[in-house]
Design an enzyme around this catalytic site. Structure first.
Site, PDB file in Angstrom:
ATOM      1  N   SER A   1      -2.776  13.906   8.274  1.00 38.16           N
ATOM      2  CA  SER A   1      -3.708  13.639   7.094  1.00 38.16           C
ATOM      3  C   SER A   1      -5.477  13.388   7.970  1.00 38.16           C
ATOM      4  O   SER A   1      -5.432  12.801   9.066  1.00 38.16           O
ATOM      5  CB  SER A   1      -3.559  12.193   6.602  1.00 38.16           C
TER       6      SER A   1
ATOM      7  N   TYR B   1       0.795  -1.172   0.002  1.00 33.58           N
ATOM      8  CA  TYR B   1       0.053   0.080  -0.113  1.00 33.58           C
ATOM      9  C   TYR B   1       0.979   1.099  -0.162  1.00 33.58           C
ATOM     10  O   TYR B   1       0.431   2.085  -0.673  1.00 33.58           O
ATOM     11  CB  TYR B   1      -1.038  -0.023   1.404  1.00 33.58           C
TER      12      TYR B   1
ATOM     13  N   HIS C   1       0.970  13.133  -6.077  1.00 33.20           N
ATOM     14  CA  HIS C   1       0.522  12.247  -4.966  1.00 33.20           C
ATOM     15  C   HIS C   1       1.521  11.014  -4.972  1.00 33.20           C
ATOM     16  O   HIS C   1       1.007   9.981  -4.830  1.00 33.20           O
ATOM     17  CB  HIS C   1      -0.917  12.012  -5.105  1.00 33.20           C
TER      18      HIS C   1
ATOM     19  N   LYS D   1      -2.502  21.256  -2.555  1.00 32.50           N
ATOM     20  CA  LYS D   1      -1.777  20.077  -2.531  1.00 32.50           C
ATOM     21  C   LYS D   1      -2.456  19.330  -3.737  1.00 32.50           C
ATOM     22  O   LYS D   1      -3.127  19.006  -3.875  1.00 32.50           O
ATOM     23  CB  LYS D   1      -1.705  19.293  -1.547  1.00 32.50           C
TER      24      LYS D   1
ATOM     25  N   ARG E   1       6.892   8.257   1.214  1.00 30.69           N
ATOM     26  CA  ARG E   1       7.318   6.882   1.507  1.00 30.69           C
ATOM     27  C   ARG E   1       8.479   6.800   2.157  1.00 30.69           C
ATOM     28  O   ARG E   1       8.636   6.124   3.147  1.00 30.69           O
ATOM     29  CB  ARG E   1       7.532   6.265   0.156  1.00 30.69           C
TER      30      ARG E   1
ATOM     31  N   TYR F   1      -9.127  16.330   3.349  1.00 30.18           N
ATOM     32  CA  TYR F   1      -9.877  15.795   2.166  1.00 30.18           C
ATOM     33  C   TYR F   1     -11.366  16.452   2.650  1.00 30.18           C
ATOM     34  O   TYR F   1     -11.745  16.016   3.701  1.00 30.18           O
ATOM     35  CB  TYR F   1      -9.903  14.291   2.429  1.00 30.18           C
TER      36      TYR F   1
ATOM     37  N   THR G   1      -5.903  18.917  -0.157  1.00 35.89           N
ATOM     38  CA  THR G   1      -5.476  18.086  -1.261  1.00 35.89           C
ATOM     39  C   THR G   1      -6.706  17.831  -2.324  1.00 35.89           C
ATOM     40  O   THR G   1      -7.803  17.552  -2.090  1.00 35.89           O
ATOM     41  CB  THR G   1      -5.255  16.669  -0.587  1.00 35.89           C
TER      42      THR G   1
ATOM     43  N   THR H   1      -0.172  11.208   5.464  1.00 42.09           N
ATOM     44  CA  THR H   1      -0.223   9.831   4.959  1.00 42.09           C
ATOM     45  C   THR H   1      -1.451   9.315   5.703  1.00 42.09           C
ATOM     46  O   THR H   1      -1.678   9.516   6.873  1.00 42.09           O
ATOM     47  CB  THR H   1       0.821   8.915   5.150  1.00 42.09           C
ATOM     48  N   GLY H   2      -2.328   8.595   4.969  1.00 40.52           N
ATOM     49  CA  GLY H   2      -3.625   7.872   5.613  1.00 40.52           C
ATOM     50  C   GLY H   2      -2.950   6.420   6.337  1.00 40.52           C
ATOM     51  O   GLY H   2      -2.165   5.777   5.553  1.00 40.52           O
TER      52      GLY H   2
HETATM   53  C1  LIG Z   1       0.661   5.333   2.147  1.00 46.83           C
HETATM   54  C2  LIG Z   1       0.600   6.487   1.699  1.00 46.83           C
HETATM   55  C3  LIG Z   1      -0.711   7.474   2.134  1.00 46.83           C
HETATM   56  C4  LIG Z   1      -1.136   8.805   1.628  1.00 46.83           C
HETATM   57  N1  LIG Z   1      -2.166   9.414   2.227  1.00 46.83           N
HETATM   58  C5  LIG Z   1      -2.249  10.778   1.920  1.00 46.83           C
HETATM   59  C6  LIG Z   1      -3.196  11.410   2.497  1.00 46.83           C
HETATM   60  O1  LIG Z   1      -4.311  10.965   3.457  1.00 46.83           O
HETATM   61  N2  LIG Z   1      -3.514  12.645   2.093  1.00 46.83           N
HETATM   62  C7  LIG Z   1      -2.588  13.154   1.056  1.00 46.83           C
HETATM   63  O2  LIG Z   1      -3.000  14.286   0.842  1.00 46.83           O
HETATM   64  N3  LIG Z   1      -1.684  12.598   0.629  1.00 46.83           N
HETATM   65  C8  LIG Z   1      -1.609  11.447   1.044  1.00 46.83           C
HETATM   66  N4  LIG Z   1      -0.467  10.857   0.433  1.00 46.83           N
HETATM   67  C9  LIG Z   1       0.675  11.360  -0.430  1.00 46.83           C
HETATM   68  C10 LIG Z   1       1.527  12.076   0.338  1.00 46.83           C
HETATM   69  O3  LIG Z   1       1.137  13.242   1.110  1.00 46.83           O
HETATM   70  C11 LIG Z   1       2.747  12.526  -0.804  1.00 46.83           C
HETATM   71  O4  LIG Z   1       2.172  13.402  -1.530  1.00 46.83           O
HETATM   72  C12 LIG Z   1       3.496  11.594  -1.608  1.00 46.83           C
HETATM   73  O5  LIG Z   1       3.670  10.389  -0.752  1.00 46.83           O
HETATM   74  C13 LIG Z   1       4.781  12.198  -1.871  1.00 46.83           C
HETATM   75  O6  LIG Z   1       5.626  11.054  -2.618  1.00 46.83           O
HETATM   76  P1  LIG Z   1       6.428  10.200  -2.257  1.00 46.83           P
HETATM   77  O7  LIG Z   1       5.869   9.025  -1.415  1.00 46.83           O
HETATM   78  O8  LIG Z   1       7.150   9.642  -3.282  1.00 46.83           O
HETATM   79  O9  LIG Z   1       7.486  10.982  -0.994  1.00 46.83           O
HETATM   80  C14 LIG Z   1      -0.055   9.385   0.884  1.00 46.83           C
HETATM   81  C15 LIG Z   1       0.942   8.702   0.547  1.00 46.83           C
HETATM   82  C16 LIG Z   1       1.242   7.451   0.754  1.00 46.83           C
HETATM   83  C17 LIG Z   1       2.571   6.669   0.404  1.00 46.83           C
HETATM   84  O1  LIG Z   2      -3.596   6.366  -0.225  1.00 50.50           O
HETATM   85  C1  LIG Z   2      -3.576   7.707  -0.499  1.00 50.50           C
HETATM   86  O2  LIG Z   2      -2.503   8.073  -1.280  1.00 50.50           O
HETATM   87  C2  LIG Z   2      -4.285   8.483   0.001  1.00 50.50           C
HETATM   88  O3  LIG Z   2      -4.177   9.561  -0.387  1.00 50.50           O
HETATM   89  C3  LIG Z   2      -5.675   8.063   0.751  1.00 50.50           C
HETATM   90  C4  LIG Z   2      -6.663   8.128   0.170  1.00 50.50           C
HETATM   91  C5  LIG Z   2      -7.895   7.831   0.941  1.00 50.50           C
HETATM   92  C6  LIG Z   2      -7.851   7.180   2.028  1.00 50.50           C
HETATM   93  C7  LIG Z   2      -6.539   6.920   2.660  1.00 50.50           C
HETATM   94  C8  LIG Z   2      -5.438   7.478   2.011  1.00 50.50           C
END
Ligand SMILES: Cc1cc2nc3c(=O)[nH]c(=O)nc-3n(C[C@H](O)[C@H](O)[C@H](O)COP(=O)(O)O)c2cc1C
Ligand SMILES: O=C(O)C(=O)c1ccccc1
Length: 419
Positions: free
Chosen positions: A135, A53, A299, A275, A354, A159, A185, A107-108
């Site tokens: 998040s 994930y 993202h 974002k 990540r 969100y 976002t 991150t979620g």
């Molecule tokens: C596991 C995971 C969950 C994420 N959840 C969210 C989220 O809840 N809200 C959001 O705006 N971006 C979310 N993102 C995107 C990150 O905020 C970010 O934009 C992205 O991870 C940047 O790229 P990188 O992983 O290569 O550093 C998520 C990314 C990952 C890897």
């Molecule tokens: O997984 C994601 O990148 C993310 O932004 C997200 C979207 C919905 C629920 C939790 C995380």
């Protein structure tokens, strides 16, 4: 009885009496020489579904791959005989001072990666004096995160729910709990198609199947931590097992538009960053609706596959909004050298998604501290070798081979460092 998450730093003095080889987490973190090593450890100790994930992207993962490739293609220019006594990596972003030019991305489901989840993340960020973003889909509440690290620079990511009252409630609580910057976002009105998650049958909360039980026997530490810490009390999580796509489809507003951004701007008096901006037109429109800053992001390649890498989009976004607006870049940052590259290309700050989560999976809060420590050393070394004493010294004169050159006349710094 569920146990409360202790603050491991309180136990640190005691740990000095434990021989390093008995502290297995410390030993494995110590052995990691870069973020990729932490990723390998993360993969070993985390069940496949949460690891994928984090690690995966949308569809064929072309954007995910391109995010890495564009950084690898850029050349950084060493400056000989420009020795610097000391390198200052601090900078100002969103009105706060940060000791390093990067922060933690929202991150979620962070608790799936490691039971310490957001609490581990915010404590590590606070110790390093960098911002932490919570998040909307986080697994600890706004208040819990604030209490865990009262001195943190904390940002909240929104969100937009279909139910506007719920969004409003989050904004009010964020303000009351001392979150000074809001990241809205806009690239996720629906979730991208993530094939690894579909293949793994990823569901929240995880389903107990034969393969998860087998997985548990290989990763007892992860399961022990997961099953013995408090589950989140966070209202946005359902109790029945649901896929990510189902969950977001039921809660997020797919009709998200510029009117909604206007509405959010009216409701939030603090700093507001949009974002997920990748084009000049969206950048201009966001700015005209009162955004204070932008986050150029795809993202992490998790949404629209074949969307451009952030480093490619940065130039047109910068040109559209001029040099005064703060631009943060994310997607693909895995090293301090990548951070330096993004800053030379014209970003003011970057976020790590990540890279942070690999550290968290590898060792909770201490793993995140290790990521920050590694990136910091890499940034200092690159700056030292490039003859840059401060973040303001980094600019386009120190890079070659950017996917798109920065706009003429909008370069930072305006002159070369004075000697
Ligand atoms: C596991 C995971 C969950 C994420 N959840 C969210 C989220 O809840 N809200 C959001 O705006 N971006 C979310 N993102 C995107 C990150 O905020 C970010 O934009 C992205 O991870 C940047 O790229 P990188 O992983 O290569 O550093 C998520 C990314 C990952 C890897
Ligand atoms: O997984 C994601 O990148 C993310 O932004 C997200 C979207 C919905 C629920 C939790 C995380």
């Amino acid at each position: 009885m569920k146990r409360r998450l202790p603050d491991w730093s309180e136990l640190r003095p005691l740990m000095t009496f434990v021989p390093p080889r008995l502290d297995r987490v410390a030993a494995r973190l110590e052995s990691a020489a870069d973020v990729w090593d932490l990723r390998r450890i993360a993969k070993r100790v985390t069940p496949a579904a949460p690891f994928d994930y984090v690690d995966g992207g949308a569809l064929a993962e072309r954007t995910l791959r391109r995010n890495r490739e564009v950084f690898a293609e850029v050349e950084l220019l060493p400056r000989i005989l420009h020795g610097v006594d000391s390198v200052d990596t601090s900078t100002t972003i969103a009105g706060s001072r940060a000791a390093l030019p990067f922060g933690i991305a929202p991150t979620g489901y962070t608790r799936l990666m490691h039971a310490e989840g957001e609490i581990g993340g915010v404590r590590a960020a606070t110790r390093a004096r960098i911002p932490f973003t919570l998040s909307t889909m986080g697994t600890r509440s706004l208040e819990e995160v604030a209490q865990a690290a009262p001195d943190s620079t904390r940002w909240f990511q929104l969100y937009l729910w279909k139910d506007r009252e719920r969004s409003l409630d989050l904004l009010r609580r964020a303000e009351a709990a001392g979150y000074d910057t809001l990241l809205v976002t806009v690239d996720t009105p629906i979730t991208g198609l993530r094939l690894r998650d579909a293949r793994n049958g990823l569901a929240i909360p995880p389903r107990l199947t034969l393969s998860t039980i087998l997985d548990a026997s290989y990763r007892p530490g992860w399961w022990f931590n997961f099953l013995t810490t408090d589950p989140p009390k966070y209202a946005s999580l359902s109790t029945t097992s649901t896929t990510l796509a189902e969950l977001t489809a039921s809660m997020f507003d797919p009709t998200l538009g510029f009117d909604d951004l206007r509405w959010i701007r009216e409701q939030w008096s603090g700093r507001l960053f949009v974002k997920g901006v990748l084009t000049a037109e969206d950048a201009r429109q966001s700015a005209s609706l009162g955004a204070d800053g932008l986050i150029v992001s795809n993202h992490g390649g998790r949404q629209l596959d074949q969307a451009p890498p952030s480093l490619t989009a940065l130039s047109e976004v910068r040109e559209a909004v001029g040099e005064d607006m703060e631009i943060i870049l994310d997607s693909g940052i895995m090293s301090g050298t990548d951070v330096v590259t993004a800053l030379c290309a014209g970003a003011d700050f970057v976020l790590i998604g990540r890279a942070y989560l690999y550290g968290l999976m590898a060792g909770g809060r201490r793993g995140v501290e290790r990521v920050i420590e590694l990136l910091s050393a890499e940034i200092r070394t690159a700056m030292g070798l490039m003859g840059a004493a401060t973040i303001a010294d980094l600019g386009p004169h120190l890079v070659r081979g950017l996917p798109v050159p920065p706009p003429a006349g909008v370069v930072r710094p305006s002159s070369e460092p004075q000697r």
